[in-house]
Design a protein around this motif. Structure first.
Motif, short mmCIF file in Angstrom:
data_model
loop_
_atom_site.label_atom_id
_atom_site.label_comp_id
_atom_site.label_asym_id
_atom_site.label_seq_id
_atom_site.Cartn_x
_atom_site.Cartn_y
_atom_site.Cartn_z
N UNK A 173 1.03 -1.08 0.10
CA UNK A 173 0.16 -0.04 0.10
C UNK A 173 0.75 1.23 -0.12
N UNK A 174 0.31 2.40 -0.48
CA UNK A 174 1.06 3.61 -0.85
C UNK A 174 0.17 4.54 -0.85
N UNK A 175 0.63 5.94 -0.57
CA UNK A 175 -0.22 7.04 -0.57
C UNK A 175 0.46 8.37 -0.44
N UNK A 212 -2.95 2.74 -3.06
CA UNK A 212 -2.74 1.84 -4.38
C UNK A 212 -1.75 0.71 -3.85
N UNK A 213 -1.77 -0.34 -4.59
CA UNK A 213 -0.93 -1.42 -4.06
C UNK A 213 -1.71 -2.64 -4.21
N UNK A 214 -0.89 -3.84 -3.89
CA UNK A 214 -1.57 -5.03 -3.97
C UNK A 214 -2.62 -5.35 -3.13
N UNK A 215 -2.41 -4.40 -1.85
CA UNK A 215 -3.54 -4.67 -0.51
C UNK A 215 -3.68 -2.98 -0.15
N UNK A 216 -4.39 -2.43 -0.60
CA UNK A 216 -4.40 -0.80 -0.37
C UNK A 216 -4.92 -0.38 0.90
N UNK A 217 -5.88 -1.45 1.47
CA UNK A 217 -6.71 -1.20 2.72
C UNK A 217 -5.95 -1.95 3.87
N UNK A 218 -4.66 -2.32 3.76
CA UNK A 218 -3.77 -3.33 4.71
C UNK A 218 -3.64 -2.47 5.76
#
Length: 225
Positions: A133-135, A145-151
């Motif tokens: 995840x990144x922002x 965004x990323x493979x698991x943005x809500x991680x």
């Protein structure tokens, strides 16, 4: 007396007159010792020399002056805090570039935060070569965004961060109060970076406070450009 402000330990990082000035990156590595972190930043060329924070800043400043500032500080200092290695890039931003972050995170876990006073702050969290995840902390914590943005959403909500779209609120033109919006922007601006480091502390249990800079560290070159 304990402050009720969860961001209080990290507000010093927003101050452009702080020890780290207005451009820096801090990355937290789980699963690597400081020597290995330096080796990764140097692409296998260096395992670091023991130094202190003053020595780290001197090297980064000298590199930045010699190269005209376009390649950051070219130097990283790494120290151990609990089970995490903490890497400090003065005048640098390499660890939050996605290709660099992915490479640094091979076989380990990395959360990196960049403060950039003349561009955009960034936060990225990667595990074993994948951006999870990144922002951008100031404008878009709800645009992850990323493979698991809500991680990391649970930790973000604990800190009162906006993790959902703001469209519903911004669509209410008839009720929109621009004065309130200006005040909210100023509050968000002041709190964005402290929120990012408070989020890092939730994940890593490492509070990046000024006293960390008093510790001995291993210092080496950053080979990424």
């Amino acid at each position: 007396m304990t402050s009720s402000d969860p961001l209080a330990p990290f507000r010093w990082l927003h101050d452009g007159d702080s020890l780290l000035d207005d451009i820096f990156t801090v990355a937290f590595f789980r699963g690597l010792d400081p020597s290995e972190v330096v080796r990764r930043f140097s692409r296998g060329e260096d395992h670091g020399q023991e130094s202190d924070f003053v020595g780290l800043m001197d090297q980064a400043t000298e590199f930045s002056i010699k190269t005209g500032g376009g390649y950051g500080g070219g130097t990283v200092g790494v120290l151990q805090v609990g089970e995490w290695s903490v890497a400090i890039e003065p005048i640098g931003w390499m660890a939050t570039l996605h290709d660099v972050l992915a490479e640094l995170s091979r076989d380990c876990e990395v959360l990196a935060i960049t403060r950039h006073g003349y561009a955009e702050d960034s936060l990225g969290y990667a595990i074993d070569g994948t951006i999870v995840t990144a922002y951008h902390p100031l404008h878009c914590p709800h645009l992850r965004y990323g493979s698991e943005p809500d991680r990391l959403n649970g930790f973000m909500r604990e800190l009162g961060m906006a993790v959902d779209s703001l469209d519903d609120e911004n669509d209410r033109d008839d009720e929109y109060d621009w004065e309130d919006e200006d005040e909210r922007y100023e509050s968000d601006y002041v709190s964005a970076l402290p929120n990012a480091f408070a989020l890092a502390a939730k994940l890593t249990q490492v509070r990046f406070i000024p006293e960390i800079l008093d510790r001995a560290m291993l210092v080496g070159p950053v080979a990424y450009r």
